[in-house]
Design a protein around this motif. Structure first.
Motif, PDB file in Angstrom:
ATOM      1  N   MET A 183      62.033 -76.635 -49.366  1.00 30.34           N
ATOM      2  CA  MET A 183      62.952 -75.443 -48.778  1.00 30.34           C
ATOM      3  C   MET A 183      63.143 -74.391 -49.807  1.00 30.34           C
ATOM      4  N   THR A 184      62.254 -74.434 -51.105  1.00 32.82           N
ATOM      5  CA  THR A 184      62.337 -73.232 -52.042  1.00 32.82           C
ATOM      6  C   THR A 184      61.338 -72.665 -52.016  1.00 32.82           C
ATOM      7  N   ARG A 185      61.219 -71.445 -52.644  1.00 33.88           N
ATOM      8  CA  ARG A 185      60.012 -70.588 -52.692  1.00 33.88           C
ATOM      9  C   ARG A 185      59.014 -70.628 -53.933  1.00 33.88           C
ATOM     10  N   PRO A 186      57.705 -71.308 -53.602  1.00 36.00           N
ATOM     11  CA  PRO A 186      56.722 -71.333 -54.611  1.00 36.00           C
ATOM     12  C   PRO A 186      57.035 -69.901 -55.292  1.00 36.00           C
ATOM     13  N   GLY A 187      56.513 -70.318 -56.727  1.00 40.88           N
ATOM     14  CA  GLY A 187      56.795 -68.967 -57.707  1.00 40.88           C
ATOM     15  C   GLY A 187      58.191 -68.561 -57.893  1.00 40.88           C
ATOM     16  N   LEU A 188      59.142 -68.913 -57.322  1.00 37.34           N
ATOM     17  CA  LEU A 188      60.376 -68.544 -57.772  1.00 37.34           C
ATOM     18  C   LEU A 188      61.016 -69.784 -58.299  1.00 37.34           C
ATOM     19  N   VAL A 189      61.050 -70.816 -57.892  1.00 37.61           N
ATOM     20  CA  VAL A 189      61.639 -72.189 -57.950  1.00 37.61           C
ATOM     21  C   VAL A 189      60.550 -73.264 -58.314  1.00 37.61           C
ATOM     22  N   ASN A 190      60.412 -73.425 -59.607  1.00 40.02           N
ATOM     23  CA  ASN A 190      59.379 -74.170 -60.163  1.00 40.02           C
ATOM     24  C   ASN A 190      60.160 -75.655 -60.258  1.00 40.02           C
TER      25      ASN A 190
END
Length: 306
Positions: A183-190
């Protein structure tokens, strides 16, 4: 001694440790009076190059940086609790995160660690697992949107947001982590992988690393005393009771059950770059913090070769 086959690259990793072996930051009475100076001196003496932040640390960043520089240490990460899943806490969560961002920039670091504590049972004197929150679809959406927002803030400042799954919270199990990553964006939420917490939650840390390797940017190396864990789950103990009974220990402790070499190999295969942070929330009255820190660093040196 089992050494890892795939090798972590020295220029890509740093070895840190948390102060939770010297005192506890959730439960302030788990403390035998060890002062800040002794704690960070022993971290350096044990061979670590960085540390997370505890409540006894100086709040003045100039003073803290001077004291850590003297010992060859730097800050691996600050922790920020998020509260996106409960009412009227969005603005405060953003403000708290921005304060942590200012702190880590002043300290010359790169990583910020967050965990959603809305409804969490882990800081309360109640049964840990039965009372942990189970988020509604709406709460999941609020959490994912909030984390993407924090991730954009961090990324815009050249920093990395790393999400810490945690016992007693709504993101505790492998299924929870999988849903959050989807549900979260790769590159933003690790992802921060905590080997002890995911084991305590009933899942496999190796499989977690293998599933999300490219998004794993921070690792807490925490060991589990399996008989204590099983007792804690069977007796529905609180998180604090579990800690006091000794559920957690460090890598290299013969009483621990986590198999670290395959996990470290999987990290190497994923070309991991970031902090490997030893963490064991233990009662310092029951075991020498310096002794356990040295045990962990010696083990990692033998297994990784670094």
């Amino acid at each position: 001694m089992h050494t890892t086959k795939a090798k972590l690259k020295r220029e890509r990793i740093r070895f840190g440790i948390t102060p939770t072996g010297w005192w506890n930051d959730d439960f302030l009475d788990i403390d035998i009076g060890i002062p800040f100076g002794q704690c960070v001196s022993e971290m350096a003496l044990a061979g670590f190059e960085g540390c997370s932040v505890g409540h006894k640390y100086p709040t003045d960043t100039a003073v803290l940086k001077r004291e850590l520089d003297l010992r060859g240490l730097c800050v691996s990460e600050p922790w920020t609790s998020t509260y996106f899943t409960i009412e009227a806490m969005h603005a405060k969560t953003i403000a708290d995160f921005e304060e942590s961002l200012r702190f880590i920039k002043a300290m010359g670091g790169t990583d910020l660690v967050v965990a959603e504590l809305g409804g969490s049972s882990h800081q309360q004197p109640i049964a840990l697992v039965p009372n942990r929150p189970v988020f509604t679809d709406g709460q999941w959406d609020a959490l994912a949107n909030g984390l993407n927002e924090l991730g954009r803030i961090a990324h815009g400042a050249g920093m990395r947001l790393c999400y810490h799954h945690h016992m007693g919270t709504g993101v505790m199990t492998r299924a929870d982590v999988d849903r959050l990553m989807a549900m979260t964006r790769p590159g933003l939420v690790n992802l921060l992988v905590d080997t002890g917490h995911i084991t305590f939650a009933g899942d496999d840390p190796l499989a977690l690393v293998q599933a999300h390797g490219p998004r794993v940017k921070h690792v807490h190396l925490k060991n589990i005393r399996r008989p204590v864990m099983e007792e804690a789950l069977r007796q529905n103990l609180s998180f604090k009771e579990s800690i006091l009974k000794g559920v957690f220990t460090v890598p290299g402790d013969a009483e621990g059950s986590v198999d670290f070499p395959p996990i470290l190999e999987a990290l190497a295969e994923a070309d991991f770059e970031g902090w490997l942070v030893v963490e064991a929330e233990q009662d310092p009255a029951r075991g020498s913090p310096l002794g356990y820190a040295k045990m962990a660093r010696t083990y990692l040196r033998e297994v990784i070769g670094l």
